[in-house]
Enzyme design. Structure first.
Site, PDB file in Angstrom:
ATOM      1  CG  ASP A  16       1.925   6.412  51.939  1.00 40.96           C
ATOM      2  OD1 ASP A  16       2.625   7.350  52.371  1.00 40.96           O
ATOM      3  OD2 ASP A  16       1.214   6.527  50.915  1.00 40.96           O
ATOM      4  CB  SER A  17      -0.401   9.617  54.080  1.00 47.64           C
ATOM      5  OG  SER A  17       0.205   9.724  52.797  1.00 47.64           O
ATOM      6  CB  CYS A  79       4.440   8.309  54.464  1.00 53.33           C
ATOM      7  SG  CYS A  79       3.856   9.992  54.392  1.00 53.33           S
ATOM      8  CD  GLU A 158      -3.696  10.477  45.688  1.00 52.02           C
ATOM      9  OE1 GLU A 158      -4.893  10.706  45.935  1.00 52.02           O
ATOM     10  OE2 GLU A 158      -2.894  10.038  46.536  1.00 52.02           O
ATOM     11  CB  CYS A 190       6.840  12.870  47.449  1.00 57.91           C
ATOM     12  SG  CYS A 190       5.055  12.685  47.563  1.00 57.91           S
ATOM     13  CG  HIS A 192       1.801  10.444  45.249  1.00 59.55           C
ATOM     14  ND1 HIS A 192       1.915  10.075  46.576  1.00 59.55           N
ATOM     15  CD2 HIS A 192       0.469  10.423  44.960  1.00 59.55           C
ATOM     16  CE1 HIS A 192       0.704   9.848  47.066  1.00 59.55           C
ATOM     17  NE2 HIS A 192      -0.193  10.048  46.111  1.00 59.55           N
TER      18      HIS A 192
HETATM   19  N1  DGL Z   1       2.904   9.908  51.234  1.00 56.02           N
HETATM   20  C1  DGL Z   1       3.181  11.324  51.229  1.00 56.02           C
HETATM   21  C2  DGL Z   1       4.714  11.515  51.174  1.00 56.02           C
HETATM   22  O1  DGL Z   1       5.447  10.678  50.699  1.00 56.02           O
HETATM   23  C3  DGL Z   1       2.502  12.033  50.077  1.00 56.02           C
HETATM   24  C4  DGL Z   1       1.000  12.138  50.232  1.00 56.02           C
HETATM   25  C5  DGL Z   1       0.599  12.924  51.459  1.00 56.02           C
HETATM   26  O2  DGL Z   1       0.771  14.152  51.506  1.00 56.02           O
HETATM   27  O3  DGL Z   1       0.121  12.299  52.395  1.00 56.02           O
HETATM   28  O4  DGL Z   1       5.179  12.516  51.638  1.00 56.02           O
END
Ligand code: DGL
Length: 278
Positions: A16-17, A79, A158, A190, A192
């Site tokens: 993931d990012s 992600c 976050e 997403c 989050h």
């Molecule tokens: N992990 C990203 C997503 O699911 C969210 C956080 C980001 O923008 O990197 O799209």
């Protein structure tokens, strides 16, 4: 004597990012408790959701290359943004099973919708990609899909403001146009957003089904690994979770607890390879 591991015993790589993908790790650990999981969070370069497709694809290739070098048997792109833009490139570049979160979330939404009116929320890059519309229309061209980018939600989560008046106000603002379209299903597109489920439920009411792309992805990965005869043999101990991050591991530890809701070993620092194509 050196015993080579069978592919079934290798870990599943998940990237993931940042830390958000731990919502996917949590669900995969629930669905496949015997699997070892190797997580990579690109915390030095988060967020991906505001970046260009070219950048997201390059970052995703570097993330995947790192996991391949660690000898994983399959890769899950936790992600949504990377799944939306980079899945075809990763499938072209790497010779192992690769799963994104868009297909499973779309399948779940197409199954759950009662009147064919589906909302999708995600980062700006995910929504701009049109990936959810494409995936759902491939399943059922008659579906009516309404999308909305929600860039303020990742920082609010976050910050830990998952049940905060400000977050609820932001959610009302973002979701109003979708509710006006009488959606009956909403895809949380997403990493989050699963943490915002109770707040989103309060805004949309009981009549809208919420599709958690992390949970749908875990069920999908389990089915696909079984289909490929790649699941780990059941052993008595539970699978282990090892984490790597590209920035300082300390901040990861604080956030990990929130996203994973499981005790984890401290994360290690990852040095990513530079991607210049193969
Ligand atoms: N992990 C990203 C997503 O699911 C969210 C956080 C980001 O923008 O990197 O799209």
């Amino acid at each position: 004597m050196l015993r080579l591991k069978s592919p079934n015993e290798l870990p599943i790589g998940i990237f993931d990012s940042g830390v958000g993908g731990l919502t996917v790790v949590r669900q995969i650990h629930r669905a496949l408790p015997h699997e070892d999981l190797l997580y990579l969070g690109d915390t030095a370069r988060v967020p991906y959701g505001t970046k260009s497709p070219e950048t997201v694809i390059r970052f995703a290739c570097e993330d995947a290359q790192f996991l391949v070098e660690k000898k994983v048997k399959a890769i899950v792109i936790a992600c949504n943004t990377a799944s939306a833009w980079a899945l075809p490139a990763l499938e072209r570049e790497f010779a192992l099973p690769i799963f994104g979160v868009i297909q499973p979330g779309s399948l779940a939404a197409a199954r759950q919708t009662r009147h064919g009116r589906v909302g999708v929320i995600g980062t700006s890059a995910t929504i701009r990609s049109g990936a959810y519309e494409r995936a759902m229309h491939a399943l059922d061209p008659a579906l009516k899909i309404f999308t909305r980018a929600c860039p303020l939600l990742v920082p609010l989560v976050e910050e830990g403001w998952t049940n905060h008046a400000v977050t609820r106000a932001v959610l009302r603002e973002y979701l109003a146009p979708l509710l006006k379209q009488n959606i009956d299903t909403l895809v949380l597109g997403c990493t989050h957003y699963p943490l915002l489920k109770p707040a989103i439920r309060r805004v949309v009411g009981a009549g809208v089904a919420l599709v958690d792309s992390a949970a749908s992805c875990a069920d999908f990965v389990r089915a696909r690994l079984r289909g490929l005869a790649l699941t780990a043999t059941a052993r008595r101990r539970g699978g282990k979770i090892h984490s790597f991050v590209t920035d300082e591991p300390d901040r990861f530890a604080q956030l990990a607890q929130k996203f994973l809701a499981l005790a984890t070993e401290p994360a290690h620092k990852a040095e990513l390879p530079t991607w210049s194509g193969k």
